[in-house]
Design an enzyme around this catalytic site. Sequence first.
Site, short mmCIF file in Angstrom:
data_model
loop_
_atom_site.label_atom_id
_atom_site.label_comp_id
_atom_site.label_asym_id
_atom_site.label_seq_id
_atom_site.Cartn_x
_atom_site.Cartn_y
_atom_site.Cartn_z
N TYR A 64 80.74 51.63 -66.01
CA TYR A 64 80.40 50.30 -66.51
C TYR A 64 78.88 50.15 -66.63
CZ TYR A 64 80.53 45.08 -66.25
OH TYR A 64 80.38 43.73 -66.47
N CYS A 65 78.18 50.57 -65.58
CA CYS A 65 76.72 50.49 -65.60
C CYS A 65 76.12 51.50 -66.58
CB CYS A 65 76.17 50.73 -64.20
SG CYS A 65 76.62 49.46 -63.00
N GLU A 66 76.67 52.71 -66.60
CA GLU A 66 76.21 53.72 -67.56
C GLU A 66 76.30 53.19 -68.98
OE1 GLU A 66 77.88 57.93 -69.38
OE2 GLU A 66 78.42 57.38 -67.33
#
Length: 390
Positions: free
Chosen positions: A369-371
């Site tokens: 999700y952060c990537e």
Amino acid sequence: MRARLARLIVDRMLDQVPVRAIYPDGTVRGAGAADSPALQIVRPQAMFERLARSPKIGLGESYMAGDWTVADGTDLGELMTPFAARLTELIPPQLTRFRRVVDRRLPRRTRNTPAGSRDNISAHYDLSNELFAAFLDPSMSYSSALFEQVDEELETAQHRKVERILDLAGVGPGSRVLEVGAGWGTLAIAAARRGALVTGIGLAIEQVNLARKRAAEAGLTDRIDLRLEDYRSVTGTYDAIVSVEMIEAVGEEYWPTYFRALEGLLAPGGTIAIQAILMDHDRLLATRNSYGWIQKYIFPGGLIPSRTAIDQTVAAHTSLTVEEDFRFGPDYAETLRRWRHRFQANSAAVRAEGFDETFQRTWEFYLAYCEAGFASGYLDVAQLSLRRRS
């Protein structure tokens, strides 16, 4: 009824994104070609019910529960990036007016009071040092690396990040350095090796204990003082103050307190250097009061600032000003990709520490999700230097 409506909305979104969604009956939705990333919907009814109940939280919870997964040959980060890149375009304009109805407000229990901050930090960072060692590089750096080339070792890129921010803060022999959010001690050790006297503070017991052990193993206990302490209670005067990806845990309510505290500890002519995850200001304004999946399951009390919010806060509450702004968001996407792949490769070690399949799916989703946020440009990361205005 809500689940059926959620499916209609999701199918419409899929038709605008170059991915494929494969339903159990073989139905395929999405604008992607045959070789595009694909998600496999395992339990559509459960998935759409979760999305209907909580649009901002339901997608992650559905992945945690196994309602959907990635199809064979698909990487989770690559699957999520096209959605992050089109996030502001995918929701039909007529539905945005219902944001206040579906958004859940931030729980008061996650406010970053001194006691609340200890609980929020402990909930993430005191899970297990062994858990973090299972996916971080040997430097135990839990923030974006800075790459010169994409195929270099992560540890090399992490040390480059550390050295750059120490340079930005002007750390050298004899410097009195305060590190706010000292993590596992990597930056404090690097600063001490430059001849600085370092005070590092943190709120996670597991982290501070391991950081002290690492400082002792490096033979630097005479130059490093690592404390279990809140930034609001620190006293003294420091030539350089460094804080790497800690502002995200401060909370908007306490941004003025945070910057006033740093300014009050800064010696005349000194420099503050912070590494901060950033989002566009309009996205901050749209999401700052709503409760999302990351806040519920990963970082309670967390909020990513914008550069505009930082500028407004320091202008209104301090005599500080930002002098340098160095961005390297794509490097964070690469950092997160490597963490996620190592986390998956070491799943047996993670399981041996007592973390079950649901936990592992939670963290795989978190890292992907952060990537996707950084790979799409929705998020950025910067090293900022701040000094007192003339």
